[in-house]
Design a protein around this motif. Structure first.
Motif, PDB file in Angstrom:
ATOM      1  N   GLU A  94      22.302  57.147   8.296  1.00 11.40           N
ATOM      2  CA  GLU A  94      22.948  56.497   7.171  1.00 11.40           C
ATOM      3  C   GLU A  94      21.866  55.702   6.461  1.00 11.40           C
ATOM      4  OE1 GLU A  94      26.176  54.114   8.470  1.00 11.40           O
ATOM      5  OE2 GLU A  94      27.315  55.774   9.335  1.00 11.40           O
ATOM      6  N   ASP A 118      26.497  64.860  10.815  1.00 10.89           N
ATOM      7  CA  ASP A 118      27.287  63.750  10.282  1.00 10.89           C
ATOM      8  C   ASP A 118      27.910  62.980  11.434  1.00 10.89           C
ATOM      9  OD1 ASP A 118      29.514  65.201  11.162  1.00 10.89           O
ATOM     10  OD2 ASP A 118      30.089  65.862   9.155  1.00 10.89           O
ATOM     11  N   TYR A 128      21.241  61.628  13.392  1.00 10.82           N
ATOM     12  CA  TYR A 128      22.299  61.113  12.516  1.00 10.82           C
ATOM     13  C   TYR A 128      21.741  59.951  11.711  1.00 10.82           C
ATOM     14  CZ  TYR A 128      26.493  58.554  11.083  1.00 10.82           C
ATOM     15  OH  TYR A 128      27.449  57.891  10.355  1.00 10.82           O
TER      16      TYR A 128
END
Length: 399
Positions: free
Chosen positions: A202, A78, A200
């Motif tokens: 998104e 995260d 990571y």
């Protein structure tokens, strides 16, 4: 027809791999590459499934394994760096998210070049300016001067293939943008990486750091969605500006990674795309690798397609007595179903990574079958009776 003269455009992966097999089949091979030398670094590529068999047949298994990254696995994290999921290089028998044999594109290119340079003519810093073919051969004019005649020409010059443009038409007819842009470059390893990848993500964007053979450096990779892409693939400054614009506000370690953007020696950015043609040859000119059938980096199999395609193309041409119509047709017949499976994987991953597509639950049996077809769904003929000089011993790498 011994001593068939073949010109290959492109000295990355597909070109030198084809040179290896053509030389073993008795052809006289020239490779022309517009770059002044081999391109170092690049993304990590995986050797999976049938591709491992091809590398063994080439006699390069030890050399490839000696140059691999030795990545142990990958962590998804995260924004605070907390590990969310772990993947090991041992998963799925070495064919998982992180392949057991993972090697930087530039290092694999070096292995293939060292294997072939003593028996193949390499012309770096040059390119094909014009080619004109007739029933008996191809007249090639080089940008650096001079003209030569070859029996066959193969474009193995990548997504933006100039050979494809000369013979088949403009790139817009064949290149299919998958809605993503990918960038990678090496940075100082100030992040403490040691054999593990950190990823990571998104919605629609991702940042990754991975170790490479040099413990003092690491490879950074970014991806982001883009409905279209109109940045020139040779305009590096415009590419860097685009990367800063799209990733400057991204979290995790992104600001520290971007701080090295202007100092890196090996920056690369391009659209994630596939190449779709209804034929891979025209007369005595054929295509191989990304120039013919790019599956995109999101398939994880671009290198495999190049290496397997090189084995089949050389084998089928030699088995056909170097008749281009027969050899190219048989190569295409063998490769097309394998290419189709890998391109489907690439499109599926592009949709899933975009974060904007419908939330569809995939049938597990269908997906398992697709993955197996993409990894192992092709036969490697032994080409009994076709001349084969056997693998050579690679020369020591030049400093």
């Amino acid at each position: 027809m011994g001593g068939t003269r073949v010109l290959i455009a492109g000295a990355s992966i597909a070109g030198p791999a084809l040179a290896h097999w053509l030389r073993r089949r008795g052809a006289e091979v020239t490779v022309v590459e517009r770059a002044p030398g081999l391109r170092p670094g690049g993304q990590a590529v995986d050797v999976r499934g049938v591709t491992r068999d091809v590398i063994r047949l080439m006699g390069l298994d030890d050399a490839v394994r000696a140059a691999r990254t030795e990545t142990a696995g990958a962590y998804t994290v995260d924004a605070n760096g907390t590990v969310l999921e772990t993947f090991s290089a041992e998963d799925d028998g070495g064919d998982g998210y992180i392949s057991e044999i993972e090697i930087l594109r530039g290092d694999l290119s070096r292995v293939l070049y060292d294997d072939t340079r003593d028996g193949v003519e390499y012309r770096f810093g040059d390119r094909i300016a014009e080619l004109v073919q007739d029933a008996d051969g191809v007249d090639v004019t080089f940008a650096g001067g001079g003209r030569q005649r070859f029996d066959l020409v193969v474009g193995a010059d990548g997504l933006h293939s100039s050979v494809r443009a000369m013979v088949f038409g403009p790139r817009e007819r064949f290149v299919r943008h998958l809605g993503h842009v990918l960038a990678f470059y090496s940075v100082p390893n100030e992040f403490g990486l040691d054999r593990w990848v950190f990823d990571y993500q998104e919605a629609g964007r991702s940042a990754m750091l991975r170790p490479i053979g040099d413990a003092g450096r690491a490879m950074a990779m970014f991806s982001f969605t883009a409905a279209d892409f109109d940045v020139d693939h040779r305009d590096v400054e415009a590419q860097k500006a685009l990367l800063r614009e799209r990733m400057g506000d991204f979290g995790w370690l992104t600001p520290r990674i971007l701080a090295h953007l202007d100092d890196t020696p090996d920056f690369y950015l391009d659209q994630v795309a596939q190449v779709v043609l209804d034929r891979w040859a025209d007369g005595r000119v054929g295509l191989l690798g990304d120039a013919a059938f790019s599956s995109s980096p999101l398939s994880g199999q671009g290198t495999g397609l190049a290496l397997i395609g090189a084995y089949l193309l050389a084998g089928e041409l030699a088995a056909a007595g170097w008749d281009p119509a027969t050899g190219f047709a048989r190569y295409e017949e063998r490769m097309r179903p394998f290419v189709a499976a890998n391109q489907e994987i690439g499109r599926l991953n592009a949709t899933m990574r975009s974060g904007s597509g419908p939330d569809v639950e995939l049938d597990s049996d269908w997906l398992t079958d697709l993955v197996q077809r993409a990894l192992n769904g092709i036969e490697l003929p032994d080409y009994a009776g076709v001349p084969d000089a056997g693998p050579s011993i690679p020369s020591p790498a030049t400093p």
